[in-house]
Design an enzyme around this catalytic site. Structure first.
Site, PDB file in Angstrom:
ATOM      1  CG  HIS A 184      -1.646   1.305   1.423  1.00  0.00           C
ATOM      2  ND1 HIS A 184      -2.879   1.561   0.862  1.00  0.00           N
ATOM      3  CD2 HIS A 184      -1.307   2.427   2.112  1.00  0.00           C
ATOM      4  CE1 HIS A 184      -3.265   2.778   1.198  1.00  0.00           C
ATOM      5  NE2 HIS A 184      -2.335   3.333   1.958  1.00  0.00           N
ATOM      6  CD  GLU A 185       2.123   3.414   3.650  1.00  0.00           C
ATOM      7  OE1 GLU A 185       2.366   4.493   3.073  1.00  0.00           O
ATOM      8  OE2 GLU A 185       1.133   3.248   4.387  1.00  0.00           O
ATOM      9  CG  HIS A 214       0.828   6.343  -0.612  1.00  0.00           C
ATOM     10  ND1 HIS A 214      -0.331   6.901  -1.081  1.00  0.00           N
ATOM     11  CD2 HIS A 214       0.533   5.794   0.595  1.00  0.00           C
ATOM     12  CE1 HIS A 214      -1.301   6.700  -0.187  1.00  0.00           C
ATOM     13  NE2 HIS A 214      -0.803   6.024   0.823  1.00  0.00           N
TER      14      HIS A 214
END
Length: 222
Positions: free
Chosen positions: A94-95, A98
């Protein structure tokens, strides 16, 4: 006071439920093993997009994971960095999502990053100016506070597509890069969907707080 609770209590309770849901989902999915650690999964995802220069660091704390767009670094908590489980790879990727957004100049992320200083100021000075204006009967000061606090609401609203998109990218890449099998994707989705609920709760809480103070100020003008 009762009116305040009518506005703010429901999203506050939703926030508490969301926090419990995240911890519960993370603990449950931490029991399902994966071939890679969170750090290894994020590294594969980053490298697949040519983001070899984006670093990955371990930091202290629990669920303190984040992507730093200024340093171009993923900072992962110990449980995520070292964990060989569905929770760890889901959060780590998920990071990494980004970082994908940053590399592609994803518009909502760019807007969110620009709004950070105003949101930080609005959540601090803005709310005190708003309260001070109401307590001391200075409408102009209260309205300035409302405008500043509106920056917090704007930040929370624009943050939703940023977080949802990062989770979508993570789920897609986890399967595409062979980090997990296609029939295992729902395990990761459970963690990421629980995390998404926390963002929704935070947004609703800020919106309802602003709505309450607008109701007070507009009511005083009648």
């Amino acid at each position: 006071m009762m009116l305040y609770f009518l506005f703010v209590l429901p999203p506050f309770l939703l926030g508490l439920y969301a926090q419990w849901k995240v911890k519960s989902a993370f603990a449950q999915m931490s029991k399902i093993s994966t071939r890679m650690s969170g750090a290894q999964a994020a590294r594969r995802m980053l490298d697949s997009a040519g983001l070899n220069s984006v670093g990955i660091e371990q930091v202290r704390g629990t669920l303190s994971d984040h992507y730093d767009p200024r340093a171009k670094v993923l900072r992962l908590s110990g449980d995520v960095y070292n964990g060989h489980n569905m929770s760890a790879v889901g959060v780590a990727c998920h990071e990494a999502g980004h970082a994908f957004q940053d590399a592609q100049n994803y518009a909502p992320l760019m807007i969110r990053n620009t709004a950070v200083p105003a949101a930080n100021f609005g959540s601090g000075a803005g709310i005190w100016m708003l309260l001070g204006g109401i307590w001391f009967g200075i409408p102009a000061l209260a309205w300035i506070g409302v405008i500043l606090f509106a920056a917090v609401v704007f930040f929370q609203v624009i943050n939703l597509p940023v977080e949802f998109n990062a989770s979508s990218r993570a789920r897609e890449q986890l399967v595409a890069q062979g980090i997990i099998a296609g029939n295992e994707e729902h395990y990761v989705a459970k963690v990421l969907n629980a995390a998404a609920l926390t963002y929704v709760a935070a947004t609703l809480q800020s919106i309802m707080t602003l709505a309450y103070y607008l109701f007070i100020l507009l009511g005083d003008r009648r």
